[in-house]
Scaffold this active site. Sequence first.
Site, PDB file in Angstrom:
ATOM      1  N   GLU A   7     -14.770   3.441  -7.224  1.00 40.46           N
ATOM      2  CA  GLU A   7     -13.936   4.453  -7.871  1.00 40.46           C
ATOM      3  C   GLU A   7     -14.408   4.856  -9.265  1.00 40.46           C
ATOM      4  OE1 GLU A   7     -10.725   2.139  -5.533  1.00 40.46           O
ATOM      5  OE2 GLU A   7     -12.641   1.705  -6.466  1.00 40.46           O
ATOM      6  N   ASP A  80     -11.255  -0.044  -3.879  1.00 43.01           N
ATOM      7  CA  ASP A  80     -10.341  -1.178  -4.099  1.00 43.01           C
ATOM      8  C   ASP A  80      -9.747  -1.729  -2.801  1.00 43.01           C
ATOM      9  OD1 ASP A  80     -10.752  -1.130  -6.801  1.00 43.01           O
ATOM     10  OD2 ASP A  80      -8.965   0.047  -7.263  1.00 43.01           O
ATOM     11  N   ASP A  82      -6.919  -2.299  -1.387  1.00 39.66           N
ATOM     12  CA  ASP A  82      -5.502  -2.075  -1.105  1.00 39.66           C
ATOM     13  C   ASP A  82      -5.352  -0.766  -0.328  1.00 39.66           C
ATOM     14  OD1 ASP A  82      -5.967  -0.159  -3.020  1.00 39.66           O
ATOM     15  OD2 ASP A  82      -4.502  -0.900  -4.457  1.00 39.66           O
ATOM     16  N   GLU A  84      -4.282   2.137  -1.259  1.00 38.26           N
ATOM     17  CA  GLU A  84      -4.800   3.299  -1.987  1.00 38.26           C
ATOM     18  C   GLU A  84      -6.323   3.337  -1.932  1.00 38.26           C
ATOM     19  OE1 GLU A  84      -3.235   6.692  -3.806  1.00 38.26           O
ATOM     20  OE2 GLU A  84      -2.209   4.978  -2.936  1.00 38.26           O
ATOM     21  N   TYR A 296      -8.486  -8.724  -8.591  1.00 35.00           N
ATOM     22  CA  TYR A 296      -7.810  -7.423  -8.442  1.00 35.00           C
ATOM     23  C   TYR A 296      -6.352  -7.498  -8.872  1.00 35.00           C
ATOM     24  CZ  TYR A 296      -6.706  -2.872  -6.499  1.00 35.00           C
ATOM     25  OH  TYR A 296      -6.319  -1.567  -6.353  1.00 35.00           O
ATOM     26  N   ARG A 298      -3.696  -5.313  -8.408  1.00 33.68           N
ATOM     27  CA  ARG A 298      -2.573  -4.741  -7.651  1.00 33.68           C
ATOM     28  C   ARG A 298      -2.375  -5.581  -6.396  1.00 33.68           C
ATOM     29  NH1 ARG A 298      -5.280  -0.020  -9.373  1.00 33.68           N
ATOM     30  NH2 ARG A 298      -4.119   1.030 -11.024  1.00 33.68           N
ATOM     31  N   HIS A 343      -3.042 -10.045  -1.061  1.00 31.85           N
ATOM     32  CA  HIS A 343      -4.333 -10.526  -1.541  1.00 31.85           C
ATOM     33  C   HIS A 343      -4.084 -11.753  -2.408  1.00 31.85           C
ATOM     34  CE1 HIS A 343      -5.639  -6.698  -0.069  1.00 31.85           C
ATOM     35  NE2 HIS A 343      -4.896  -6.055  -0.947  1.00 31.85           N
TER      36      HIS A 343
END
Length: 896
Positions: A7, A80, A82, A84, A296, A298, A343
Site C-alpha cells: 500500500e 495488509d 485484513d 480492507e 499489524y 488492525r 490475527h
Amino acid sequence: MPVVVVESPAKAKTINKYLGDNFTVLASYGHVRDLPPKDGSVDTDNDFEMKWEVASDSQKHIRAIAEALKGDDELILATDPDREGEAISWHLEEALKKRKAIKKSTKVERVVFNAITKDAVTTAMKNPRQVDMELVEAYLARRALDYLVGFNLSPVLWRKLPGAKSAGRVQSVCLRLIVEREMEIEAFKAREYWTVKAILSTPRGQEFEARLTVLGGKKLDKFDIETSEAAEIAVAAINSRDLSVASVEAKPASRNPSPPFMTSTLQQEASRKFGMGARAAMSTAQRLYEAGYITYMRTDGIDMAPEAVTAARKTIGSLFGDKYVPEKPRVYKNKAKNAQEAHECIRPTDMDVTPESLSRLEADQRKLYDLIWKRTIASQMEAARMERTVVEIASQDGQVGLRANGQVVLFDGFLKVYEEGRDDVADGQVVDDDDKRLPQIAQGDETKKSSVTPERHHTQPPPRYTEATLVKRMEELGIGRPSTYASIVTTIQTREYVRKDKNRLIPEDKGRLVIAFLENYFRQYVGYNFTAQLEDELDDISGGREDYKAVLSRFWRDFSAAVAETADLRITEVLEKINEVLAPHLFPANEDGSDPRICKACGNGKLSMRTARSGGAFIGCSNYPECRYTRPISGEVEGGDIAGPDGKQLGFDDDGEPITLRSGRFGPYVQRGEATEEVPKPPRSSIPKGTDLSAVDLKLALDLLSLPRFVGTHPDGGDITAAIGRFGPYVMWQMPLEEGKKTARKIYANMKDPTEVFTIGMNRAVELIAEKAAKGGRGAAAEPLKELGEHPEHGGAINVMDGRYGPYVKWEKVNATLPKEMEPTQITLEEAVALVDAKAATKGKKKAAPKKKAAAKKTAAKKPAAKKAAAKKPAAKKTAAKKAPAKKAAEDKPAE
C-alpha cells in the site's frame, strides 16, 4: 523480476530492503478504485452491480505497476492482512486486468505477513495463495451498505432538516450513544448524602482512617445519612462511645496482567494515558508497523505467536530476574463480541528492542512504542501478590461500627513494568487504593479518636464519553470493526455533530437534531441490535456462510421503503415532532408548574425549535417578528437573569444609554440601548469564551462595546486595530491599497489573552503581525505544509496550509479545517478530498471543474447564437442542481 505491490511507499522501502534486487517493490498508495460519489454507483435494479472508478491520482500508480509487469510476468499482491487489504489486492488485480496488464500467462499471487520483518516477509513469499473472495465479498457488502445509506438517507436529511449534513450507517449509531449519554446527564438529579470518617490511633500511637458503617445497630446504606443534621448525630454517637478492634482479617490476593493490545484496547489506552485520538493513535501505529517495529495494528486478536512468547519470557528474565517469569507462559482468549479477522496481537517484532533504544523516533512514535512494549512484556510476567486487610471497629453496645481497609503489595510482579489505565469510575464504586497501608493492629485493641469528621457528597451523573470509553462501548455492543473505529469517531467530529472538549465528546445541537429525526423516522437503522446483527451477517459473508447479495437485498427492501415513507413529510411537521421528542431537554419544567413553552418575553407566544440557514438551531417565539425572544436549544445561559427579555442591567454609559448583559442564540453578549424602529439592532458585543459571567461589570461591557480599538498606524502604512472575533482576540493590519486593486489586503494575528485586546500597544501588535506574515498569514504568500496533488474529479491543486486558526486543506476557494486528531503532514489526498468536498457541500457551492469551464468558454466564443446559449443555461443549471445533492453524501468507510 517479480513485481510486489504493497500500500505505502514506506512499507515498500522496508520490504525492498528485505527482498533485495531480485524483486520490484511498488506502492499502490492505498485503494486504487472507489465508487464514484454520484447516484447509481450501486445499481439496486441490476443485482447490486457496483460501478468502480480509478481515482485520477491512482492512474499513475496503476500505470507504474503495468509498466513493471512488461518486464516480468509475475505479480505478488502483498497488501495488509485484513479485509480492507484483501479488497485493495482485488481492486489492483481487476484494474490491471482492465488495462490488459495482466495476461493469461501472468502469475498472480497473494501473500500476507503480520509483521514487516525479514523472517515474516521471506516466510510469506514461500506460502502464496489466491485473493480470498469471501473476504472481498464482505468488503463489497459493507461498501454497498454504506453507500446506499449515505446516498439515500443524506438527501432526506438535507430536505427535511435544514442545516443537517450527511448520515452514515455506523456513525449515526455512534452519534446516538453520545447524544443519549448527554441526555442522561441532563436528566440527572444530584442527590445529597453524607459519610463520616474517623482518625483513630492504636495503643502504640499509630494513626489510621476508618469510615462509619454501622449506626444504631443497623448497617448503613449509601443514602441513610441524608442531611448535615443526621451527620452531626452520627458524629456525636461515635464521640460518645469507646471503640475497640472487633476483628482483623487479612486475605492474600493477586492481580494478573492485562492481555496484549488489540486495536480497540490500544486506542483506549493511548487516549487514557496520552489524550491521543483514535485516528492519531492508528496513524502513529501505522508508521511503527511500516518501519518494522510492531506487528499489524488492525486486529481483534490477543494471542501471541509462540516464538514471541518465548522471546518475551527471555527478555523478562534478563531485565528483571527469574522471579518475574511465571512457571508457564500465559495464554489469552478473546472475549470481545463478534471478534473476527483474529490475527496476532499488537506487539513489538523484536522484544529486545527496548523503548530507550529508539530515541531517534518521533515523540508520538516513541510514546506509543513504549506503551506497546510494556504492555506486551507485562502480559507474560508473574502476577502481583498483595495482602488485603479489613479491620472492623465497634462500640461495646454494638450501636456504632467502623471499618478500615488496607492493602500491602508483597510482590509487584507485572506492576514493575505496567499498569492499565482506568476509565471513569461510576459514583459509589470502590476503587482499590494500592498505596493505602494499615499499621499493626490486633483484635481487642482499644482505639483512641483523634478526629471525627462528617463529609458531604453528591451523586454524580454518568461521565461523558471519551474516545477511549466510546470505542470500548462500541466494541461491547458489536458495532463497527477495528479498521473503522478511528474513522467513525473522526467523521462525527468533522461533520460538527460532536465536539471534543478536554478529551470529552459533547454533542452539538446539529447532532441532537439528526438523532431525534433518525430515531423517529428511521428508528431501526440507528438501533444497536440491528447494527450489531448486520455486523454478524458481514462476518458470515467473510466466513462463507452467507451470500452478500442476499444480505444487500434484505437490507434494501426495508430501507428503501422507509426512505419512501418520508417523501411527503413537511419541514414544519418534522420540527414539531422534534419539539415533542426533545421537550424535556428543550423546555424543562418550571418550578411553579407553569407551561415551559410560553414565551418569557411577550407572555403569550409559544416557544418552539427553529433552524437557521447556518445549520444551527435555536428556540424562538411564535410571535416573531413582533417578539424577537431567542435562546440556545441547550437552555438558558447561566448568569442570573440575563436570559430574560431585558437582560441584566449593568449600568449606563456617559450618554445615559442602558448597558445590559443578555443571552442570545449564540451565547451571552452585552448591548448598548434598546431596539427601536429607528435602530432595530443596537450595538452588541459577544462575551469571550471562558469568561465568568458574574465578573462581567459595566467597565468590561463598555470596553467590549468600544471594540474594534484603533492601535496605531503600521510603519509601512495602514491602520492596525484590535478586536475580538469568533475565534478570540486578534489584531488586524489593513495594508495600504495597492495600485490596480479594489480592496486592501489584511493580515490577522491572534492573541492568547482576551484582556490584551484592550491594552496592546504598537510594538507588540507589529511583532504579532510580523510573526503571522512570516508563517504565511493573510496578505502574505503562504507556503504549503504539504502538497497533495490535483483534485481527482475537478483538477486544481490541493495543499495543506498553516492558517490563522490552525492547519487546513485548501482547494481553489474552499478551505477545510483539519480535525485536531489529524496530523497535517500525514493526511492523504483521499482524506483531503473528502474534507474539501464536505466543506464545499456545506457552503452550497457547485464543485466546478476549471478545465471544463475553460473549454466551455472556448466553445461559446465560436458560437455567435447568443440567444440559443442563453436559453440553454437554465436547463443546465437545473441539471446541476438536481445532481448536486448526490455529491454531498458521505459514506461510512474506513479511512486508515
